[in-house]
Design a protein around this motif. Structure first.
Motif, PDB file in Angstrom:
ATOM      1  N   GLU A 124       0.824  -1.197   0.000  1.00 56.69           N
ATOM      2  CA  GLU A 124       0.000   0.000   0.000  1.00 56.69           C
ATOM      3  C   GLU A 124       0.867   1.260   0.000  1.00 56.69           C
ATOM      4  O   GLU A 124       1.940   1.292   0.615  1.00 56.69           O
ATOM      5  N   VAL A 125       0.402   2.273  -0.686  1.00 58.28           N
ATOM      6  CA  VAL A 125       0.985   3.607  -0.597  1.00 58.28           C
ATOM      7  C   VAL A 125      -0.056   4.488   0.080  1.00 58.28           C
ATOM      8  O   VAL A 125      -1.214   4.536  -0.356  1.00 58.28           O
ATOM      9  N   ILE A 126       0.348   5.145   1.142  1.00 63.02           N
ATOM     10  CA  ILE A 126      -0.572   5.971   1.911  1.00 63.02           C
ATOM     11  C   ILE A 126       0.030   7.359   2.098  1.00 63.02           C
ATOM     12  O   ILE A 126       1.220   7.576   1.822  1.00 63.02           O
ATOM     13  N   LEU A 127      -0.778   8.288   2.577  1.00 66.31           N
ATOM     14  CA  LEU A 127      -0.297   9.631   2.900  1.00 66.31           C
ATOM     15  C   LEU A 127      -0.042   9.727   4.398  1.00 66.31           C
ATOM     16  O   LEU A 127      -0.863   9.298   5.215  1.00 66.31           O
ATOM     17  N   SER A 128       1.120  10.260   4.750  1.00 63.82           N
ATOM     18  CA  SER A 128       1.433  10.470   6.160  1.00 63.82           C
ATOM     19  C   SER A 128       0.597  11.629   6.698  1.00 63.82           C
ATOM     20  O   SER A 128      -0.158  12.280   5.957  1.00 63.82           O
ATOM     21  N   ASP A 129       0.756  11.918   7.970  1.00 64.45           N
ATOM     22  CA  ASP A 129      -0.010  12.993   8.595  1.00 64.45           C
ATOM     23  C   ASP A 129       0.246  14.347   7.943  1.00 64.45           C
ATOM     24  O   ASP A 129      -0.630  15.217   7.929  1.00 64.45           O
ATOM     25  N   ASN A 130       1.463  14.523   7.408  1.00 63.44           N
ATOM     26  CA  ASN A 130       1.775  15.803   6.762  1.00 63.44           C
ATOM     27  C   ASN A 130       1.530  15.787   5.251  1.00 63.44           C
ATOM     28  O   ASN A 130       1.951  16.690   4.532  1.00 63.44           O
ATOM     29  N   GLY A 131       0.847  14.710   4.784  1.00 62.82           N
ATOM     30  CA  GLY A 131       0.475  14.654   3.376  1.00 62.82           C
ATOM     31  C   GLY A 131       1.533  14.105   2.448  1.00 62.82           C
ATOM     32  O   GLY A 131       1.387  14.163   1.221  1.00 62.82           O
ATOM     33  N   THR A 132       2.596  13.511   3.000  1.00 65.60           N
ATOM     34  CA  THR A 132       3.670  12.953   2.183  1.00 65.60           C
ATOM     35  C   THR A 132       3.387  11.485   1.854  1.00 65.60           C
ATOM     36  O   THR A 132       3.040  10.711   2.759  1.00 65.60           O
ATOM     37  N   PRO A 133       3.526  11.068   0.594  1.00 59.61           N
ATOM     38  CA  PRO A 133       3.333   9.639   0.263  1.00 59.61           C
ATOM     39  C   PRO A 133       4.405   8.773   0.931  1.00 59.61           C
ATOM     40  O   PRO A 133       5.604   9.103   0.870  1.00 59.61           O
ATOM     41  N   VAL A 134       3.979   7.702   1.577  1.00 62.03           N
ATOM     42  CA  VAL A 134       4.908   6.769   2.218  1.00 62.03           C
ATOM     43  C   VAL A 134       4.448   5.340   1.934  1.00 62.03           C
ATOM     44  O   VAL A 134       3.301   5.097   1.583  1.00 62.03           O
ATOM     45  N   ILE A 135       5.370   4.408   2.120  1.00 57.95           N
ATOM     46  CA  ILE A 135       5.070   2.985   1.949  1.00 57.95           C
ATOM     47  C   ILE A 135       4.327   2.474   3.177  1.00 57.95           C
ATOM     48  O   ILE A 135       4.753   2.694   4.319  1.00 57.95           O
ATOM     49  N   GLY A 136       3.208   1.802   2.942  1.00 53.20           N
ATOM     50  CA  GLY A 136       2.431   1.220   4.028  1.00 53.20           C
ATOM     51  C   GLY A 136       2.672  -0.275   4.166  1.00 53.20           C
ATOM     52  O   GLY A 136       3.778  -0.763   3.928  1.00 53.20           O
ATOM     53  N   GLU A 137       1.625  -1.000   4.516  1.00 51.24           N
ATOM     54  CA  GLU A 137       1.742  -2.443   4.742  1.00 51.24           C
ATOM     55  C   GLU A 137       1.858  -3.212   3.432  1.00 51.24           C
ATOM     56  O   GLU A 137       1.364  -2.782   2.392  1.00 51.24           O
TER      57      GLU A 137
END
Length: 694
Positions: free
Chosen positions: A294-307
């Motif tokens: 998964e690719v998700i958005l962090s709290d500050n709106g930055t794309p990060v790698i998820g599960e």
């Protein structure tokens, strides 16, 4: 593991909240909503080895993990995920005894909608012509499906030294209304020069000239990252077709990577520490799964790698449209599989390999491996062998051997290598193999599919012995195997990935040999070469091995005695499947009952684990001799000469006299000792004498 801990934390929080609610409110609570599908998923496969049909065209066996399953899995995923990026990390094609090209694989990748392919060793094993056609089929704008990007940062044109494909490609995807840039980098060809003859890649070079250590990390740090750093990407995915150990080294020497995708090895996932001490997610599909990250958005709106998840391909149905599209190519391969490669002559009665006893079929594969390599011995994993399919024989007794027959018998798909091992290392490994067997309640040896047998050397395994004492009589060419001497041993390369296998040096690889490279250098490849050049192949046994349930000096059981008698008889197939209630799966016991060699306890039991006494052994030997029509002449003089004649049971007197007269059993200080037990060594001597009787 991270995913599991998150699940437990969520479950714990939910239970705590439930306990804090009033009872009536708790029962009236609405069910928790289902977890939302990811808005963006990165999907990968690798090591798919050209599996594009419903069955293996060589053996006819059902394909559990194929591109047909990937097609169905991705169709389901695309119904829930809002945006997807689908990559193949390499070794997408197969080079088997019957594969003529990779057109079906190209069609599958385009039809499924892959975004990129990272070429690796097997793509180059196609040879220059087929490789060029495969890459052209994949990338052309016209044709069925969508074009697939070819991404490789370490493959260079042999003349210009420039990249022969895109070193990386930047994909744009939408995530919660935001356009993000994902860079995909391809690495995976640095192994080609070690894995293939130069003929297969004479138009190419691998790695930049200054990369003298042929290091993936060097390519990243000195060439790829300095360029990519300027591209303002949100995420960087590196597909590096290497094993986990190489991937760990690569991660530890690099930075700037968000997701690592590996090849080789089993399906797995986790995190690796990079040069800056940060944890980087990694996945490997292992040729059996579709990985989803998964690719998700962090709290500050930055794309990060998820599960990440591993979606098992065997859980999906075959895609019918893709199956129909590739059916023509599969049928052509099936027809080629019937091509004759050799002839078997003589009495081939043992046509299936067995983990617990030596067979002619297994001997045939081992002989081929020794013949092609000149090795001293062959180590073969029992689970890598199948059987010789039934075929009609000619009037002379000879039967044709096809490519399909070779692949069905030598079914392992790992390349074959020759290594150097000391005698001490061989004995340690055989000890490990002994530990991979079990003994069931009736005393039969079971298991051993992940154990090896050693051909070219003689030995015995005693599963019930103490560790360190389970390998007995290990000899080579009639002499004890010397601990410090090195021996050349041929085996499947997959052994080298077994944590318990001894460290060793590779001397030769069939996959890199010009004679066998085109067909992958597998056991089937070597078996085909052997049978095609050996004329009529007859059963032959260069060495012997055996697996026994007890310890070497333990008393022989009734089951063990009957099994050794069965071997002397040539292991004929009995007519029934079961003879006694307390023994299942033993042809030896059923045969002995049918021949009236044994009768059990009169209550339907054989008592297989009971130690056989000398007079019981005498009775079985006498009954065997009668069933075989041997001379049963006896006048009672031998048994009457015993000082313990009165101790011999009435039902055993004639049998004991027969055995004494023929040297099958010997008196001990003038006594027969009818209730005494026998060791395996004593029984073995008896069986050797029995073989000489007319």
């Amino acid at each position: 593991m991270a995913r599991k801990s998150i699940l437990f934390r969520r479950l714990g929080a939910a239970l705590l909240a439930l306990l804090l609610l009033p009872a009536t409110a708790a029962w009236a609570a609405e069910p928790a909503p289902a977890e939302a599908a990811p808005a963006l998923g990165i999907y990968t496969t690798g090591d798919m080895a050209g599996r594009v049909g419903e069955t293996d065209p060589m053996t006819g066996q059902t394909e559990e993990n194929s591109y047909l399953k990937v097609a169905s899995a991705m169709a389901e995923e695309r119904q829930t995920v809002k945006s997807a990026l689908l990559l193949d990390s390499g070794d997408a094609v197969a080079n088997t005894l019957v594969s003529g090209s990779a057109a079906d694989t190209a069609l599958a990748l385009r039809t499924i909608g892959y975004d990129g392919l990272i070429p690796s060793v097997e793509e180059f094993r196609l040879g220059q012509g087929h490789r060029a056609a495969f890459f052209r089929d994949l990338t052309q704008e016209n044709g069925q499906g969508t074009p697939v990007k070819l991404i490789s940062a370490d493959w260079m044109d042999g003349e210009s030294g420039q990249n022969a494909a895109q070193p990386y490609h930047i994909y744009t995807r939408q995530l919660e209304g935001k356009e993000i840039r994902i860079a995909v980098v391809g690495l995976g060809t640095l192994e080609v020069p070690q894995s293939l003859p130069s003929y297969y890649y004479s138009d190419s070079q691998f790695g930049h000239t200054d990369n003298t250590g042929m290091s993936y990390a060097w390519e990243w740090n000195h060439w790829i990252w300095p360029q990519l750093e300027q591209q303002n990407c949100d995420l960087v995915v590196v597909c590096c077709h290497a094993d986990q150990e190489t991937l760990e080294e690569f991660a530890a020497q690099t930075a700037g990577i968000d997701l690592l995708v590996s090849g080789h090895g089993q399906a797995d996932m986790g995190t690796l520490e990079n040069r800056d001490g940060q944890m980087v997610s990694w996945v490997s599909s292992g040729g059996t799964t579709l990985t989803r990250t998964e690719v998700i958005l962090s709290d500050n709106g930055t794309p990060v790698i998820g599960e990440s998840q591993l979606l098992r391909l065997s859980d999906y149905e075959n895609d019918p449209a893709l199956a129909q599209a590739t059916a023509g190519g599969q049928q052509a391969q099936q027809a080629r599989a019937e091509q004759r490669t050799g002839t078997l002559s003589g009495n081939w009665t043992e046509t299936a390999a067995s983990a617990t006893r030596q067979t002619q079929a297994a001997d045939l594969v081992a002989r081929a491996m020794l013949w092609t390599s000149g090795a001293d011995a062959a180590l073969i994993t029992n689970g890598s062998l199948g059987y010789l399919p039934e075929r009609s024989s000619s009037g002379s007794g000879a039967r044709a051997l096809s490519l399909r027959d070779c692949a069905t018998l030598a079914s392992g798909d790992s390349p074959v290598v020759m290594v150097e091992l000391t005698g001490a290392q061989l004995e340690v490994w055989l000890e490990v193999c002994a530990g991979r067997y079990q003994v069931d309640e009736s005393g039969r040896v079971t298991g051993g599919q992940d154990a090896d047998f050693l051909y070219g050397m003689d030995y015995e395994l005693y599963v019930g012995g103490q560790p360190g004492q389970r390998v007995v009589n290990l000899t080579w060419q009639g002499q004890p195997v010397e601990e410090d001497r090195t021996y050349r041993v041929i085996l499947e390369e997959s052994h080298l990935y077994d944590d318990e296998f001894p460290s060793c040096t590779i001397l030769w690889s069939a996959a890199a040999d010009m004679q066998y490279a085109a067909t992958g250098g597998t056991m089937a490849s070597l078996l085909t070469a052997f049978t095609s050049r050996s004329g009529a192949v007859v059963p032959q046994r260069k060495s012997t091995w055996a697996v026994y349930a007890g310890a070497v000096d333990s008393p022989m059981t009734r089951l063990g005695f009957v099994e050794m008698l069965y071997e002397v008889a040539g292991q004929p197939k009995p007519g029934a499947n079961v003879a006694f209630a307390d023994v299942t799966g033993s042809d030896a016991v059923v045969w002995a009952a049918e021949k009236r060699i044994v009768s059990g306890d009169g209550k339907g039991m054989f008592l297989p684990q009971m130690e056989v006494t000398r007079e019981q052994a005498a009775a079985m030997l006498y009954n065997y001799a009668r069933a075989e029509g041997l001379d049963l002449t006896a006048d009672g003089s031998a048994v009457n000469a015993l000082s313990d004649r009165a101790s011999v049971s009435g039902w055993a007197v004639t049998a004991v006299d027969f055995c004494l007269r023929n040297g099958l059993l010997e008196p001990v200080n003038g006594q027969f000792q009818p209730s005494a037990t026998m060791t395996r060594a004593e029984v073995q001597r008896t069986m050797e004498v029995l073989k000489t009787l007319d």
